[in-house]
Enzyme design. Structure first.
Site, short mmCIF file in Angstrom:
data_model
loop_
_atom_site.label_atom_id
_atom_site.label_comp_id
_atom_site.label_asym_id
_atom_site.label_seq_id
_atom_site.Cartn_x
_atom_site.Cartn_y
_atom_site.Cartn_z
N SER A 48 37.32 43.77 35.69
CA SER A 48 38.47 43.92 34.81
C SER A 48 38.64 45.42 34.57
O SER A 48 37.74 46.07 34.04
CB SER A 48 38.19 43.19 33.49
N LYS A 91 41.10 42.75 38.57
CA LYS A 91 42.00 42.35 37.49
C LYS A 91 42.44 43.61 36.76
O LYS A 91 41.61 44.44 36.38
CB LYS A 91 41.27 41.39 36.55
N LYS A 106 44.48 45.25 33.55
CA LYS A 106 45.07 45.00 32.23
C LYS A 106 46.50 45.52 32.27
O LYS A 106 46.77 46.58 32.85
CB LYS A 106 44.27 45.74 31.16
N ASP A 126 46.01 40.82 33.37
CA ASP A 126 45.68 40.21 32.07
C ASP A 126 46.47 40.94 31.00
O ASP A 126 46.29 42.15 30.80
CB ASP A 126 44.18 40.32 31.81
N GLU A 170 47.06 36.36 33.50
CA GLU A 170 46.21 35.86 32.41
C GLU A 170 46.87 36.10 31.06
O GLU A 170 47.32 37.21 30.77
CB GLU A 170 44.86 36.57 32.50
N ASP A 197 43.24 32.33 28.58
CA ASP A 197 41.98 32.87 28.04
C ASP A 197 41.98 32.56 26.54
O ASP A 197 41.49 31.50 26.12
CB ASP A 197 41.92 34.38 28.35
N LYS A 208 35.05 31.72 28.37
CA LYS A 208 34.13 32.67 27.74
C LYS A 208 33.29 31.86 26.79
O LYS A 208 33.82 31.18 25.90
CB LYS A 208 34.91 33.74 26.96
#
Ligand code: OSB
Ligand code: MG
Length: 373
Positions: free
Chosen positions: A135, A161, A163, A188, A213, A238, A262
């Protein structure tokens, strides 16, 4: 198991690189650790709550209070014989899932040691290796973004991934995609978009992403379902998935086609396994998310990721991406193929460096069993 002592600690650990999401920047982590002693062994748990209640309602301070005043004393009095008993023991306390997970995971960690089996096996895991992605936080410039992607690809990671947020999405994706047309890529948003942005989000289809995401609200299924109908790209939820029921609702409403699990967000290993199984039965792949954990939380994420339906690369990556020195030994390393080997030794498979933990501790408390009336 008869619990002899529960210790609660806060550690401070600066990140190697600041991590920026659509809700803020983290430069130093405040880490809450639970140390559970029973029958001469020590189980560890890490609370993944943030410094501020931005990702979820919990913060490290609310979790400290919940563990210290409610959950810790209740657990100490309950003498759980199995980690799977924890959700029942904690049922009366609403929410506070990250606080509950820190304690429950420490019980599983301890139980695996007592039985002399790897934590991964105790959880029902079957994989010998797990596939890893990274990430990458929002960067200060496009040059830095490109350099960050290049570095992680060179390290072998299987999926990148990025952000994103309004103002840091299409241009950034164009730059990354034109340089790397074939890599596995996802974004995400951490809930940064609104319904008015729907057309804009639909335009991401053109970047051939593995998933988008959590584009919308952290508590939403309905509008994600509306958005998913318009998108070719799978939505991955998520923040919205707090438990098995949420997973069932999201799958039934077609709010997502992929779920990020998670263990802290869902309240511990028991619920994480329940979400995993519910998704598996319905043909929905899952992957393991990360919360900038130290090696303790990371070792637990590795064990969880060994379950069969964790079939997409997760956000579980090498210790050195986060810390100059991790608090476990050996540190978590990732192979050139972008994989982490699941430990085969009893327990979590990584020793806790207790001297270093002690050195980094800024507050500590001992929890005693709640007096039985
Ligand atoms: O949304 O997955 C997220 C970090 C903090 C809070 C939320 C998220 C993240 C990450 C980092 O994406 C994952 C990691 O590398 O640990
Ligand atoms: Mg996320």
């Amino acid at each position: 198991m008869r619990i002899d002592a529960i210790f609660l600690r806060e550690l401070r650990l600066p990140l190697v690189h600041p991590f920026q999401t659509s809700f803020g920047t983290t430069t130093e982590r405040r880490i809450l650790l639970v140390e559970l002693r029973a029958e001469g062994l020590t189980g560890w748990g890490e609370c993944v709550a943030g410094e501020h209640p931005f990702y979820s309602e919990e913060s490290i301070d609310t979790a400290w209070l919940a563990i210290q005043s409610e959950l810790g004393p209740t657990l100490a009095a309950a003498e759980p014989e199995h980690g799977g008993k924890c959700p029942g023991i904690f049922r009366q306390v609403r929410g506070n899932r990250m606080a509950k997970a820190a304690l429950e995971n420490a019980v599983w960690d301890l139980e695996a040691q007592m039985r002399g089996i790897p934590l991964a096996s105790l959880l029902g895991g079957t994989r010998e290796k797990i596939d890893c992605g990274v990430s990458i936080g929002i960067q200060a410039s496009m040059e830095q973004q490109m350099a960050a992607v290049e570095k992680e690809l060179a390290a072998g990671y299987q999926r990148i991934k990025l952000k994103c947020k309004p103002g840091w999405d299409v241009k950034m994706l164009e730059a990354v995609r034109s340089r790397w047309p074939d890599i596995e890529l996802s974004v995400d948003a951490n809930s940064a978009y609104r319904l008015n942005d729907s057309d804009h989000i639909v335009s991401f289809d053109h970047f051939d992403l593995m998933m988008i995401e959590q584009p919308l609200w952290a508590d939403d299924f309905y509008f994600h379902s509306m958005l998913q109908k318009r998108l070719n790209t799978p939505i991955c939820l998520d923040e919205s998935i707090r438990n098995r029921r949420d997973a069932l609702a999201a799958i039934e409403m077609e709010s997502c086609r992929i779920i990020n699990i998670k263990v802290g967000r869902v309240g511990g290993f028991s619920e994480a396994i329940a979400v995993h199984n519910a998704a598996q039965e319905r043909g929905i792949p899952v992957w393991c998310g990360g919360m900038l954990e130290t090696g303790i939380g990371r070792s637990h994420n590795i064990a969880l990721s060994s379950l069969e339906n964790f079939s997409l690369p997760g956000d579980v990556s090498a210790s050195k991406r986060y810390w100059k020195e991790d608090i476990i030994e050996p540190e978590v390393t990732v192979s050139e193929l972008g994989q982490i080997a699941v430990p085969e030794t009893p327990g979590r498979g990584f020793e806790v460096r207790t001297d270093l933990v002690e050195k980094l501790t800024v507050r500590k408390d001992e929890i005693r069993a709640m007096a039985v009336a």
